[in-house]
Design a protein around this motif. Sequence first.
Motif, mmCIF file in Angstrom:
data_model
loop_
_atom_site.group_PDB
_atom_site.id
_atom_site.type_symbol
_atom_site.label_atom_id
_atom_site.label_comp_id
_atom_site.label_asym_id
_atom_site.label_seq_id
_atom_site.Cartn_x
_atom_site.Cartn_y
_atom_site.Cartn_z
ATOM 1 N N ARG A 1 20.927 -37.544 -1.917
ATOM 2 C CA ARG A 1 21.861 -36.979 -2.563
ATOM 3 C C ARG A 1 23.165 -36.546 -1.552
ATOM 4 N N LEU A 2 22.400 -36.388 -0.342
ATOM 5 C CA LEU A 2 23.516 -36.210 0.601
ATOM 6 C C LEU A 2 23.207 -36.794 1.921
ATOM 7 N N GLU A 3 22.727 -37.954 1.739
ATOM 8 C CA GLU A 3 22.457 -38.687 3.112
ATOM 9 C C GLU A 3 23.216 -39.328 4.191
ATOM 10 N N LYS A 4 24.624 -39.822 2.886
ATOM 11 C CA LYS A 4 25.590 -40.331 3.801
ATOM 12 C C LYS A 4 26.644 -39.354 4.469
ATOM 13 N N PHE A 5 26.270 -38.167 3.823
ATOM 14 C CA PHE A 5 27.255 -37.305 5.270
ATOM 15 C C PHE A 5 26.855 -37.020 6.710
ATOM 16 N N LYS A 6 27.932 -36.598 6.885
ATOM 17 C CA LYS A 6 27.299 -36.177 8.046
ATOM 18 C C LYS A 6 28.518 -35.122 8.836
ATOM 19 N N THR A 7 28.225 -34.456 9.789
ATOM 20 C CA THR A 7 28.127 -33.149 10.506
ATOM 21 C C THR A 7 29.550 -33.328 10.278
ATOM 22 N N ASP B 1 36.723 -31.269 2.372
ATOM 23 C CA ASP B 1 34.769 -31.823 1.581
ATOM 24 C C ASP B 1 34.234 -31.908 1.351
ATOM 25 N N SER B 2 33.482 -30.262 1.098
ATOM 26 C CA SER B 2 33.058 -30.071 -0.229
ATOM 27 C C SER B 2 33.000 -30.196 -1.286
ATOM 28 N N TYR B 3 34.494 -30.809 -1.623
ATOM 29 C CA TYR B 3 34.378 -31.371 -2.869
ATOM 30 C C TYR B 3 33.644 -32.535 -3.364
ATOM 31 N N GLU B 4 33.823 -33.493 -2.210
ATOM 32 C CA GLU B 4 32.501 -34.494 -2.608
ATOM 33 C C GLU B 4 31.447 -33.889 -2.399
ATOM 34 N N ALA B 5 30.327 -33.037 -1.397
ATOM 35 C CA ALA B 5 29.413 -32.588 -1.279
ATOM 36 C C ALA B 5 28.993 -32.618 -2.415
ATOM 37 N N THR B 6 29.274 -31.303 -3.217
ATOM 38 C CA THR B 6 29.178 -30.584 -4.283
ATOM 39 C C THR B 6 29.080 -31.450 -5.767
ATOM 40 N N LEU B 7 29.364 -32.346 -5.361
ATOM 41 C CA LEU B 7 29.863 -33.477 -6.848
ATOM 42 C C LEU B 7 28.719 -34.511 -6.472
ATOM 43 N N SER B 8 28.510 -35.074 -5.630
ATOM 44 C CA SER B 8 27.398 -35.628 -5.507
ATOM 45 C C SER B 8 25.842 -34.600 -5.412
ATOM 46 N N MET B 9 25.088 -33.578 -5.172
ATOM 47 C CA MET B 9 24.692 -32.380 -5.549
ATOM 48 C C MET B 9 24.519 -32.001 -6.932
ATOM 49 N N ALA B 10 26.175 -32.764 -7.790
ATOM 50 C CA ALA B 10 25.539 -32.606 -9.200
ATOM 51 C C ALA B 10 25.665 -33.983 -9.750
#
Length: 360
Positions: A34-40, A149-158
């Motif tokens: 769920r997080l592998e597409k995100f970079k630093t 950027d946290s919008y997309e990351a947390t939505l990916s977690m969901a």
Amino acid sequence: MASSPSVSTTQKDAFSTQNDSTRKTQQPLQVAKRLEKFKTTIFTQMSSLAIKYGAINLGQGFPNFDGPEFVKEAAIQAIKDGKNQYARGYGVPDFNSAIAERFKKDTGLVVDPDKEITVTSGCTEAIAATMLGLINPGDEVILFAPFYDSYEATLSMAGAKIKGITLRPPAFSVPIDELKSAITKNTRAILINTPHNPTGKMFTREELSTIASLCIENDVLVFTDEVYDKLAFETDHISMASLPGMYERTVTLNSLGKTFSLTGWKIGWAIAPPHLTWGVRQAHSFLTFATSTPMQWAAAVALRAPESYYVELKRDYMAKKEILVEGLKAVGFKVFPSSGTYFVVVDHTPFGLENDIAFF
């Protein structure tokens, strides 16, 4: 009592060498799918480069000056007074009350501090708790790009499906027809950030009213990130929750850090009707459970600051904004209008580089 087995210096040296060798072996980085597409994050990259080259950091959203003394003194006093154990999960009662008082002054809405306000560890946690507590896998959520950027990351977690609507310069107006086309029977929520990071756009009353009508018509929730509400330069900030028929379907997200220049305190909150607060609190309980106790007591003092504090804050930022904008123009950037926040967007193409990454 049996003695411990002795280890010779030679044996210890051999073990140390072997251990160092093992640690130096390159291992593949591991992360959940769920997080592998995100970079630093770009903020981390820019802050690191600013430190490396001794540059002024214009990337990450924090000021180069400290918060007001009366708020810091309130935190010190709270610590001295022994207010250092776990807080009530959804907030220190006095702080919840201060949030409700501030919200009423700003919007005219009366909310129950115990049933409709959840204190979180910064607005970023409020965002995560909202996404994880109210979004199901497969739900569609509409974002206005560019976005925090946290919008997309947390939505990916969901496990959400993200739909992006691009705000385009120079005015960054909401493309209403695109928004209408993006809404389907699977749309669960629209996320709005006003004043907007990073464009500095203020959503107009007309835009907010149109979005509200679409949400009511299609039974869609609204999550509003309003952390820059006190940095609205040209027009007054309008909270979506204050529009007719919208409080019952809105989660309003905010924090202390931007308004009081105390970003490191990580004090945020979510305001929502009880039926939505339930989901936010369920997620919050298993993310952080509670937020820093003495800082909450100090935050209550901050939110009860006189109106003159906010007037001076806006005045100071407007003066600094003018210096920044004129300086950027002077060196050759095209600068787009910014009606709020402490961000401005510039066009780097006059410098002839291929894209923003190449310029960066």
